[in-house]
Design a protein around this motif. Sequence first.
Motif, PDB file in Angstrom:
ATOM      1  N   SER A   1       8.268  18.817  -0.896  1.00 36.53           N
ATOM      2  CA  SER A   1       6.909  19.156  -1.323  1.00 36.53           C
ATOM      3  C   SER A   1       5.894  18.225  -0.692  1.00 36.53           C
ATOM      4  O   SER A   1       4.809  18.657  -0.297  1.00 36.53           O
ATOM      5  CB  SER A   1       6.687  19.062  -2.832  1.00 36.53           C
ATOM      6  N   PHE A   2       6.232  16.927  -0.621  1.00 33.22           N
ATOM      7  CA  PHE A   2       5.301  15.972  -0.011  1.00 33.22           C
ATOM      8  C   PHE A   2       4.955  16.416   1.426  1.00 33.22           C
ATOM      9  O   PHE A   2       3.784  16.455   1.812  1.00 33.22           O
ATOM     10  CB  PHE A   2       5.917  14.560  -0.016  1.00 33.22           C
ATOM     11  N   LEU A   3       5.989  16.775   2.194  1.00 35.52           N
ATOM     12  CA  LEU A   3       5.738  17.179   3.584  1.00 35.52           C
ATOM     13  C   LEU A   3       5.016  18.523   3.661  1.00 35.52           C
ATOM     14  O   LEU A   3       4.118  18.696   4.481  1.00 35.52           O
ATOM     15  CB  LEU A   3       7.048  17.217   4.386  1.00 35.52           C
TER      16      LEU A   3
ATOM     17  N   ARG B   1       0.828  -1.216   0.000  1.00 36.80           N
ATOM     18  CA  ARG B   1       0.000   0.000   0.000  1.00 36.80           C
ATOM     19  C   ARG B   1       0.860   1.262   0.000  1.00 36.80           C
ATOM     20  O   ARG B   1       0.601   2.200  -0.736  1.00 36.80           O
ATOM     21  CB  ARG B   1      -0.817   0.051   1.289  1.00 36.80           C
ATOM     22  N   ILE B   2       1.842   1.264   0.887  1.00 37.95           N
ATOM     23  CA  ILE B   2       2.664   2.474   1.022  1.00 37.95           C
ATOM     24  C   ILE B   2       3.484   2.712  -0.244  1.00 37.95           C
ATOM     25  O   ILE B   2       3.521   3.815  -0.780  1.00 37.95           O
ATOM     26  CB  ILE B   2       3.612   2.363   2.235  1.00 37.95           C
ATOM     27  N   VAL B   3       4.123   1.640  -0.716  1.00 39.69           N
ATOM     28  CA  VAL B   3       5.003   1.808  -1.867  1.00 39.69           C
ATOM     29  C   VAL B   3       4.187   2.135  -3.121  1.00 39.69           C
ATOM     30  O   VAL B   3       4.590   2.974  -3.926  1.00 39.69           O
ATOM     31  CB  VAL B   3       5.931   0.578  -2.027  1.00 39.69           C
TER      32      VAL B   3
ATOM     33  N   GLU C   1      -5.557  13.622   1.066  1.00 36.59           N
ATOM     34  CA  GLU C   1      -6.332  12.526   1.648  1.00 36.59           C
ATOM     35  C   GLU C   1      -5.469  11.728   2.627  1.00 36.59           C
ATOM     36  O   GLU C   1      -5.881  11.392   3.739  1.00 36.59           O
ATOM     37  CB  GLU C   1      -6.806  11.642   0.493  1.00 36.59           C
ATOM     38  N   PHE C   2      -4.243  11.449   2.191  1.00 38.70           N
ATOM     39  CA  PHE C   2      -3.285  10.765   3.059  1.00 38.70           C
ATOM     40  C   PHE C   2      -3.108  11.542   4.360  1.00 38.70           C
ATOM     41  O   PHE C   2      -3.140  10.988   5.459  1.00 38.70           O
ATOM     42  CB  PHE C   2      -1.941  10.627   2.321  1.00 38.70           C
ATOM     43  N   ALA C   3      -2.900  12.876   4.237  1.00 32.66           N
ATOM     44  CA  ALA C   3      -2.624  13.695   5.414  1.00 32.66           C
ATOM     45  C   ALA C   3      -3.822  13.692   6.355  1.00 32.66           C
ATOM     46  O   ALA C   3      -3.662  13.525   7.570  1.00 32.66           O
ATOM     47  CB  ALA C   3      -2.269  15.124   5.002  1.00 32.66           C
TER      48      ALA C   3
ATOM     49  N   ASN D   1      -6.185  11.390   6.663  1.00 28.71           N
ATOM     50  CA  ASN D   1      -6.279  10.057   7.308  1.00 28.71           C
ATOM     51  C   ASN D   1      -5.268   9.916   8.444  1.00 28.71           C
ATOM     52  O   ASN D   1      -5.581   9.391   9.508  1.00 28.71           O
ATOM     53  CB  ASN D   1      -5.950   8.932   6.328  1.00 28.71           C
ATOM     54  N   HIS D   2      -4.054  10.336   8.193  1.00 28.96           N
ATOM     55  CA  HIS D   2      -2.999  10.136   9.193  1.00 28.96           C
ATOM     56  C   HIS D   2      -3.118  11.109  10.351  1.00 28.96           C
ATOM     57  O   HIS D   2      -2.838  10.757  11.490  1.00 28.96           O
ATOM     58  CB  HIS D   2      -1.621  10.142   8.517  1.00 28.96           C
ATOM     59  N   LYS D   3      -3.582  12.327  10.061  1.00 28.92           N
ATOM     60  CA  LYS D   3      -3.836  13.283  11.136  1.00 28.92           C
ATOM     61  C   LYS D   3      -4.922  12.723  12.061  1.00 28.92           C
ATOM     62  O   LYS D   3      -4.799  12.749  13.284  1.00 28.92           O
ATOM     63  CB  LYS D   3      -4.283  14.622  10.536  1.00 28.92           C
TER      64      LYS D   3
ATOM     65  N   GLY E   1      -3.883  10.392  14.580  1.00 28.97           N
ATOM     66  CA  GLY E   1      -3.033  10.925  15.646  1.00 28.97           C
ATOM     67  C   GLY E   1      -1.548  10.764  15.372  1.00 28.97           C
ATOM     68  O   GLY E   1      -0.729  10.820  16.298  1.00 28.97           O
ATOM     69  N   ILE E   2      -1.176  10.565  14.122  1.00 26.36           N
ATOM     70  CA  ILE E   2       0.245  10.423  13.791  1.00 26.36           C
ATOM     71  C   ILE E   2       0.890  11.816  13.818  1.00 26.36           C
ATOM     72  O   ILE E   2       0.455  12.704  13.088  1.00 26.36           O
ATOM     73  CB  ILE E   2       0.433   9.840  12.359  1.00 26.36           C
ATOM     74  N   PRO E   3       1.911  12.023  14.659  1.00 31.44           N
ATOM     75  CA  PRO E   3       2.509  13.358  14.711  1.00 31.44           C
ATOM     76  C   PRO E   3       3.347  13.682  13.473  1.00 31.44           C
ATOM     77  O   PRO E   3       3.883  12.787  12.814  1.00 31.44           O
ATOM     78  CB  PRO E   3       3.378  13.318  15.964  1.00 31.44           C
TER      79      PRO E   3
HETATM   80  C1  HEM Z   1      -2.478   3.327   6.571  1.00 25.54           C
HETATM   81  C2  HEM Z   1       0.375   4.660  10.230  1.00 25.54           C
HETATM   82  C3  HEM Z   1       3.233   7.063   7.186  1.00 25.54           C
HETATM   83  C4  HEM Z   1       0.617   5.400   3.505  1.00 25.54           C
HETATM   84  C5  HEM Z   1      -1.945   3.489   7.820  1.00 25.54           C
HETATM   85  C6  HEM Z   1      -2.500   2.916   9.032  1.00 25.54           C
HETATM   86  C7  HEM Z   1      -1.721   3.311  10.067  1.00 25.54           C
HETATM   87  C8  HEM Z   1      -0.653   4.120   9.517  1.00 25.54           C
HETATM   88  C9  HEM Z   1      -1.878   2.951  11.548  1.00 25.54           C
HETATM   89  C10 HEM Z   1      -3.757   2.031   9.110  1.00 25.54           C
HETATM   90  C11 HEM Z   1      -3.336   0.609   8.900  1.00 25.54           C
HETATM   91  C12 HEM Z   1      -4.483  -0.346   8.958  1.00 25.54           C
HETATM   92  O1  HEM Z   1      -5.463  -0.082   9.659  1.00 25.54           O
HETATM   93  O2  HEM Z   1      -4.371  -1.400   8.286  1.00 25.54           O
HETATM   94  C13 HEM Z   1       1.402   5.408   9.721  1.00 25.54           C
HETATM   95  C14 HEM Z   1       2.477   5.983  10.513  1.00 25.54           C
HETATM   96  C15 HEM Z   1       3.256   6.672   9.682  1.00 25.54           C
HETATM   97  C16 HEM Z   1       2.706   6.513   8.339  1.00 25.54           C
HETATM   98  C17 HEM Z   1       2.688   5.818  12.014  1.00 25.54           C
HETATM   99  C18 HEM Z   1       4.458   7.416  10.146  1.00 25.54           C
HETATM  100  C19 HEM Z   1       5.320   7.955   9.419  1.00 25.54           C
HETATM  101  C20 HEM Z   1       2.772   6.817   5.922  1.00 25.54           C
HETATM  102  C21 HEM Z   1       3.335   7.366   4.715  1.00 25.54           C
HETATM  103  C22 HEM Z   1       2.620   6.866   3.684  1.00 25.54           C
HETATM  104  C23 HEM Z   1       1.579   6.039   4.232  1.00 25.54           C
HETATM  105  C24 HEM Z   1       4.504   8.350   4.668  1.00 25.54           C
HETATM  106  C25 HEM Z   1       2.762   7.099   2.229  1.00 25.54           C
HETATM  107  C26 HEM Z   1       3.838   7.458   1.655  1.00 25.54           C
HETATM  108  C27 HEM Z   1      -0.445   4.730   4.009  1.00 25.54           C
HETATM  109  C28 HEM Z   1      -1.498   4.161   3.209  1.00 25.54           C
HETATM  110  C29 HEM Z   1      -2.395   3.561   4.093  1.00 25.54           C
HETATM  111  C30 HEM Z   1      -1.887   3.787   5.420  1.00 25.54           C
HETATM  112  C31 HEM Z   1      -1.579   4.229   1.677  1.00 25.54           C
HETATM  113  C32 HEM Z   1      -3.671   2.798   3.706  1.00 25.54           C
HETATM  114  C33 HEM Z   1      -4.763   3.750   3.374  1.00 25.54           C
HETATM  115  C34 HEM Z   1      -5.291   4.440   4.596  1.00 25.54           C
HETATM  116  O3  HEM Z   1      -5.881   3.761   5.446  1.00 25.54           O
HETATM  117  O4  HEM Z   1      -5.096   5.653   4.724  1.00 25.54           O
HETATM  118  N1  HEM Z   1      -0.829   4.210   8.147  1.00 25.54           N
HETATM  119  N2  HEM Z   1       1.574   5.731   8.414  1.00 25.54           N
HETATM  120  N3  HEM Z   1       1.695   6.038   5.604  1.00 25.54           N
HETATM  121  N4  HEM Z   1      -0.712   4.500   5.336  1.00 25.54           N
HETATM  122 FE1  HEM Z   1       0.406   5.163   6.866  1.00 25.54          FE
END
Ligand code: HEM
Length: 144
Positions: free
Chosen positions: A135-137, A61-63, A89-91, A93-95, A98-100
């Motif tokens: 730019s991503f950040l 997913r990430i890659v 959308e990514f930002a 979701n992660h905000k 609670g991801i700092p």
């Molecule tokens: C989903 C954490 C950074 C891409 C997730 C999930 C968590 C998480 C907990 C949900 C996983 C699940 O429920 O299966 C983090 C943390 C990060 C980080 C702690 C700290 C740096 C990133 C980055 C990317 C990324 C930099 C992309 C370059 C994704 C994607 C998903 C995801 C594509 C699945 C879609 C979604 O649920 O939003 N991440 N993530 N993550 N993360 Fe991250």
Amino acid sequence: PVPGDVEQISKAWDAVKNNEIEILYFIFKSYPDIQARFPKFAGKDLDSIKGSADFAIHATRIVSFITQLYSFGKYGASHYAAGFTIVNEFASNHKNRGIPKDQLSEFCTALTKYVSTHAPWDDNIAAAWSRGMKSFLEVSFANY
Ligand code: HEM
């Protein structure tokens, strides 16, 4: 981004974009605090989860997110809006998780370290790569 950056970045990214598992492994190994945020991976031994299906799914997913983003850059100006959309959308979701911000920066640091040591790398690639990460950040943090 500066014109030509996409070509420079592709020299590096194309060489590692199929190393999904190794990339996620390197990120977790470098920053265990990132691993600890994942309910499925928290508190588990990294070497024991590395071979699991959950690990492979998340790594992919990430890659693929990164490859998709970079493809939008490659298609040119007509696709920039699509790039902003997926980063926003990514930002959000992660905000909401609670991801700092610091952890997103750590992620970029580890990813850069991995790519710079496993792919072709020179000053031009490094400069283009670093503008891409910046730019991503910036876009991610705009509403964080
Ligand atoms: C989903 C954490 C950074 C891409 C997730 C999930 C968590 C998480 C907990 C949900 C996983 C699940 O429920 O299966 C983090 C943390 C990060 C980080 C702690 C700290 C740096 C990133 C980055 C990317 C990324 C930099 C992309 C370059 C994704 C994607 C998903 C995801 C594509 C699945 C879609 C979604 O649920 O939003 N991440 N993530 N993550 N993360 Fe991250």
